[in-house]
Design a protein around this motif. Structure first.
Motif, mmCIF file in Angstrom:
data_model
loop_
_atom_site.group_PDB
_atom_site.id
_atom_site.type_symbol
_atom_site.label_atom_id
_atom_site.label_comp_id
_atom_site.label_asym_id
_atom_site.label_seq_id
_atom_site.Cartn_x
_atom_site.Cartn_y
_atom_site.Cartn_z
ATOM 1 N N UNK A 59 -9.274 10.184 5.408
ATOM 2 C CA UNK A 59 -8.029 9.984 6.137
ATOM 3 C C UNK A 59 -7.869 8.563 6.635
ATOM 4 N N UNK A 60 -6.642 8.177 6.828
ATOM 5 C CA UNK A 60 -6.305 6.788 7.136
ATOM 6 C C UNK A 60 -7.006 6.299 8.411
ATOM 7 N N UNK A 61 -7.815 5.248 8.269
ATOM 8 C CA UNK A 61 -8.483 4.660 9.423
ATOM 9 C C UNK A 61 -9.132 3.340 9.030
ATOM 10 N N UNK A 62 -9.060 2.391 9.953
ATOM 11 C CA UNK A 62 -9.653 1.074 9.754
ATOM 12 C C UNK A 62 -10.463 0.725 10.993
ATOM 13 N N UNK B 277 -6.157 4.077 13.943
ATOM 14 C CA UNK B 277 -5.846 5.387 13.368
ATOM 15 C C UNK B 277 -7.111 6.202 13.164
ATOM 16 N N UNK B 278 -6.948 7.520 13.222
ATOM 17 C CA UNK B 278 -8.110 8.398 13.155
ATOM 18 C C UNK B 278 -7.767 9.631 12.331
ATOM 19 N N UNK B 279 -7.660 9.387 11.028
ATOM 20 C CA UNK B 279 -7.444 10.481 10.091
ATOM 21 C C UNK B 279 -8.698 11.320 9.934
ATOM 22 N N UNK C 183 -1.921 13.031 9.383
ATOM 23 C CA UNK C 183 -2.952 12.391 8.558
ATOM 24 C C UNK C 183 -3.556 11.168 9.250
ATOM 25 N N UNK C 184 -2.983 10.777 10.390
ATOM 26 C CA UNK C 184 -3.528 9.677 11.184
ATOM 27 C C UNK C 184 -4.205 10.165 12.462
ATOM 28 N N UNK C 185 -4.119 11.471 12.733
ATOM 29 C CA UNK C 185 -4.574 11.960 14.043
ATOM 30 C C UNK C 185 -5.503 13.162 14.003
ATOM 31 N N UNK C 186 -5.689 13.804 12.855
ATOM 32 C CA UNK C 186 -6.503 15.028 12.871
ATOM 33 C C UNK C 186 -7.978 14.730 13.129
ATOM 34 N N UNK C 187 -8.381 13.483 13.064
ATOM 35 C CA UNK C 187 -9.734 13.103 13.461
ATOM 36 C C UNK C 187 -9.872 12.812 14.941
#
Length: 275
Positions: free
Chosen positions: A15-18, A30-32, A69-73
């Motif tokens: 998932x999207x994260x940097x 972000x925390x996918x 997809x940016x927050x389920x993590x």
């Protein structure tokens, strides 16, 4: 790159994260899904080389918008570093709604938190806590001895609050688009940056989609061709692609589309790569 993916559950893209790491201090954007395991994979505990990504070190995070997809993590970002030893609250900066999301997540995990605090193996009483901050306006939202973070609005469909970020460190300027249709704000903040991390979709794949999805993506995301125009204006030293919608394309296909109009340095971001 902790994750370069999108809502599609690609096995090769988390998932999207940097993570931007400055003086062994991580700042997560972000925390996918999979965010903490991806960070752990890059840490010495799991044979990685970036000691700043020991998960208990993750104490600052920034959210572009509230898409799943940016927050389920997010629960993972709150709880796992605490379980592993984080002993101070997580500081999170995000759009309107992040406060409510944080409150509800903590409520959902209340029984787990109580058990870890008061059970047979008590954890510390600080690391599960979260100080969430809603971004109200464009400009500087965070500074410390390592970094200055600026937020700027980006157009992402009908989301009323979607943000990109500019990170200024002692030796680099890094700009992240978040999810965004083409935006002059991105050009403004990315002009002269060392790295522009930008979402992208494959234009030829877009062209064969039906009218509904072409309309959706045109208002929510950025094509390779449009990104070429942004990069030509901003002239960053490196363009890194993430949140990639391949739609059947290869990396070479993406690069070929971009290079028709932009001759600067571009890389196709891959999970766990470092730039």
């Amino acid at each position: 790159m902790l994750g370069t993916g999108n809502p599609n559950p690609s096995p090769s893209q988390s998932g999207c994260s940097v993570a931007i790491v400055v003086n062994d201090t991580p700042y997560v954007v972000d925390f996918g899904p999979g965010v903490i395991r991806q960070a752990a994979a890059m840490s010495p505990r799991y044979e990685g080389k970036i000691k700043g990504l020991r998960v208990e070190n993750i104490k600052h995070a920034f959210l572009t918008h509230l898409h799943s997809d940016h927050t389920t993590g997010y629960p993972d970002l709150i709880l796992t570093p605490w379980v592993m030893g984080r002993d101070e609250p997580l500081e999170v900066y995000g759009p309107e709604g992040i406060n409510d999301m944080t409150t509800h997540i903590l409520e959902a995990y209340n029984e787990d938190i109580k058990y870890r605090l008061y059970g047979n193996e008590p954890a510390n009483n600080q690391g599960w806590r979260v100080n969430s901050h809603e971004i109200k306006e464009e400009g500087v939202i965070y500074t410390d001895e390592n970094i200055k973070v600026e937020a700027f609005p980006v157009p992402h469909g009908t989301w009323p609050n979607a943000w990109g970020f500019r990170f200024t460190t002692p030796d680099k300027v890094i700009v992240l688009s978040g999810d965004s249709a083409p935006s002059e704000k991105i050009v403004e903040y990315a002009t002269g940056a060392d790295i522009l991390i930008h979402e992208v979709y494959y234009k030829k794949g877009f062209d064969v989609r039906n009218e509904f999805w072409r309309n959706y993506h045109a208002h929510n995301h950025t094509s390779t061709v449009e990104l070429s125009e942004i990069a030509n204006k901003a002239q960053p030293k490196l363009v890194a692609l993430y949140h990639i919608l391949f739609w059947g394309a290869s990396e070479e296909d993406l690069m070929n589309e971009i290079s028709t109009k932009y001759k600067g340095k571009v890389i196709v971001g891959k999970d766990l790569d470092v730039y």
